[in-house]
Design a protein around this motif. Structure first.
Motif, short mmCIF file in Angstrom:
data_model
loop_
_atom_site.label_atom_id
_atom_site.label_comp_id
_atom_site.label_asym_id
_atom_site.label_seq_id
_atom_site.Cartn_x
_atom_site.Cartn_y
_atom_site.Cartn_z
N ASP A 221 0.83 -1.21 0.00
CA ASP A 221 0.00 0.00 0.00
C ASP A 221 0.86 1.25 0.00
N ILE A 222 1.87 1.21 0.85
CA ILE A 222 2.71 2.39 0.98
C ILE A 222 3.46 2.67 -0.32
N ALA B 13 0.78 3.92 -2.85
CA ALA B 13 0.13 5.22 -2.60
C ALA B 13 1.12 6.36 -2.44
N GLY B 14 2.37 6.02 -2.12
CA GLY B 14 3.28 7.09 -1.75
C GLY B 14 4.19 7.60 -2.85
N THR C 14 2.03 9.92 -6.10
CA THR C 14 1.43 11.16 -5.57
C THR C 14 2.48 12.21 -5.27
N THR D 200 -3.24 15.58 -6.34
CA THR D 200 -2.87 14.36 -7.08
C THR D 200 -3.84 13.21 -6.83
N ALA D 201 -4.72 13.38 -5.83
CA ALA D 201 -5.83 12.42 -5.71
C ALA D 201 -7.10 13.25 -5.84
N ARG E 5 -16.12 7.71 -0.45
CA ARG E 5 -16.67 7.38 0.86
C ARG E 5 -17.88 6.47 0.67
N PRO F 246 -6.32 18.06 -0.32
CA PRO F 246 -5.47 17.21 -1.17
C PRO F 246 -5.11 15.88 -0.51
N PHE F 247 -5.22 15.80 0.82
CA PHE F 247 -4.90 14.54 1.50
C PHE F 247 -6.16 13.88 2.07
N GLY F 248 -7.33 14.36 1.64
CA GLY F 248 -8.57 13.81 2.17
C GLY F 248 -8.82 14.36 3.57
N ARG G 69 -10.13 8.32 7.27
CA ARG G 69 -9.35 7.74 6.18
C ARG G 69 -8.42 8.74 5.51
N ILE G 70 -8.11 9.82 6.22
CA ILE G 70 -7.18 10.80 5.64
C ILE G 70 -5.86 10.10 5.30
N CYS G 71 -5.15 10.63 4.33
CA CYS G 71 -3.91 9.99 3.89
C CYS G 71 -2.95 9.84 5.07
N GLY H 69 0.04 9.19 4.85
CA GLY H 69 1.37 9.66 4.45
C GLY H 69 1.43 11.17 4.33
N ILE I 85 7.69 16.87 -0.54
CA ILE I 85 7.43 17.89 -1.58
C ILE I 85 8.24 19.16 -1.27
#
Ligand code: HEM
Length: 321
Positions: free
Chosen positions: A114-115, A118-119, A122, A182-183, A188, A248-250, A254-256, A258, A266
């Motif tokens: 996952d990491i 997803a990481g 983005t 980027t997402a 939901r 941008p990170f939700g 369930r917020i990102c 990372g 960045i």
């Protein structure tokens, strides 16, 4: 890249794909025989990461991870491990008898997958968009570089601990994430009936939150399509899920996970890139601006890759931190 993944070369790599799809189907047929459900998202992720991993390194993701886990376990026995990595931390947790929920080897492999998934995209795409905006806004670029020169100087590289002292760089990153999240869509599932903005949403409904359009909403943002980092100066607006027009990170449970890592990456990557180099657009460095067309994808890529020529700004480049 397309040369590598096209035509004959792709045919040449066919057995690995064929093999993995066979195993996948075998797995599904076993589930069918047992009358069990399949969590398709995870299984499809396993399939694709195994295929990609085999195509690129001749090893299934699982086998590759197994090798790496074993190396870590060996080093842990001999206490020769160097700096901790996430895998070491996860192995610590899995060995902790006092943990209420046991972390299995499968869990560890899934978490690392996952990491990795997803990481990487983005963070890379976020830096690409931000640099493209700076190239197209030389005055903003100039102000950002001046801030870095003033705070960091020219004898060492910008580092993570400098970020709090670089408010303009922070404003640039927020502004870029506002325009180029980027997402761009987050998902939901409603657990109960609810009403949002006057709309009735029955329970068990999948909803998409359009982060991209929230960041461009003209009723909230002044001149929404313009790249103006100044809009964030002196404002307590941040990107960590508290301001619902900038997500941008939700947000929420369930917020990102990372977010902090992504933001560190960045700021430092972009900061070091503009500290050390001037960026000239185009293959020959002769374009006045770069195009900002969006491509298609879940992670909002650019339609055309950002191609530019770095010109050394600090000589020698201060590689030390
Ligand atoms: C600029 C960088 C990044 C952006 C813009 C970003 C954005 C997002 C967004 C919008 C979500 C969905 C959040 C939600 O549904 O509320 C998400 C989920 C996730 N992100 Fe990130 N992310 C970034 C970097 C990272 C990094 C560096 C990692 C890990 C090292 C990471 C790991 C994850 C994971 C594992 C999830 C799924 C979480 C879950 O389903 O509960 N992300 N990310």
């Amino acid at each position: 890249m397309s040369e590598l993944l096209y035509g004959k070369k792709l045919d040449y790599l066919y057995p690995a794909r064929h093999n993995e799809i066979n195993s996948f189907i075998r797995y599904l047929s076993q589930k069918a025989k047992d009358g069990k459900y399949v969590v398709l998202e995870g299984e499809l992720m396993k399939l694709t990461s195994n295929v990609i991993s085999r195509l690129s390194m001749s090893k299934r993701y699982d086998a590759l991870m197994e090798m790496i886990i074993m190396e870590h376990e060996e080093a842990r026995k001999q206490e020769t491990r160097e700096a901790k990595d996430l895998l070491n931390i996860l192995l610590d947790i899995s060995e902790d008898e006092s943990m209420e929920i046991k972390l299995t080897r499968e869990n560890i492999k899934a978490l690392i997958r996952d990491i990795l998934g997803a990481g990487t995209d983005t963070s890379a795409i976020s830096v690409e968009w931000a640099l493209a905006e700076l190239i197209n806004h030389p005055n903003i670029m100039k102000k950002a570089v001046e801030e870095i020169d003033q705070v960091v100087g020219k004898n060492r590289l910008v580092q993570e601990s400098d970020i709090p002292d670089l408010p303009y760089l922070q404003a640039i990153v927020k502004e870029s994430l506002r325009l180029h999240p980027t997402a761009p869509m987050i998902l939901r599932l409603s657990t109960q009936d609810c009403t949002v903005g006057g709309y009735h949403i029955p329970s068990n409904t999948t909803t998409l939150v359009n982060v991209w359009s929230l960041g461009r909403d003209p009723t909230v943002w002044e001149r929404p399509l313009e790249f103006m980092p100044e809009r964030f100066e002196g404002k307590p607006l941040d990107v960590r899920g508290q301001h619902f027009n900038l997500l941008p990170f939700g947000s929420g449970r369930r917020i990102c996970p990372g977010t902090s890592l992504g933001l560190l990456m960045i700021h430092v990557t972009l900061g070091a890139m503009i500290q050390c180099f001037e960026w000239k657009a185009g293959e020959h460095g002769n374009l006045a601006r770069v195009d900002m067309e969006e491509g298609v994808g879940i992670t909002l890529p650019r339609a055309n890759p950002l191609i530019c020529v770095p010109v050394v700004r600090l000589d020698p480049i201060p590689f030390q931190l």
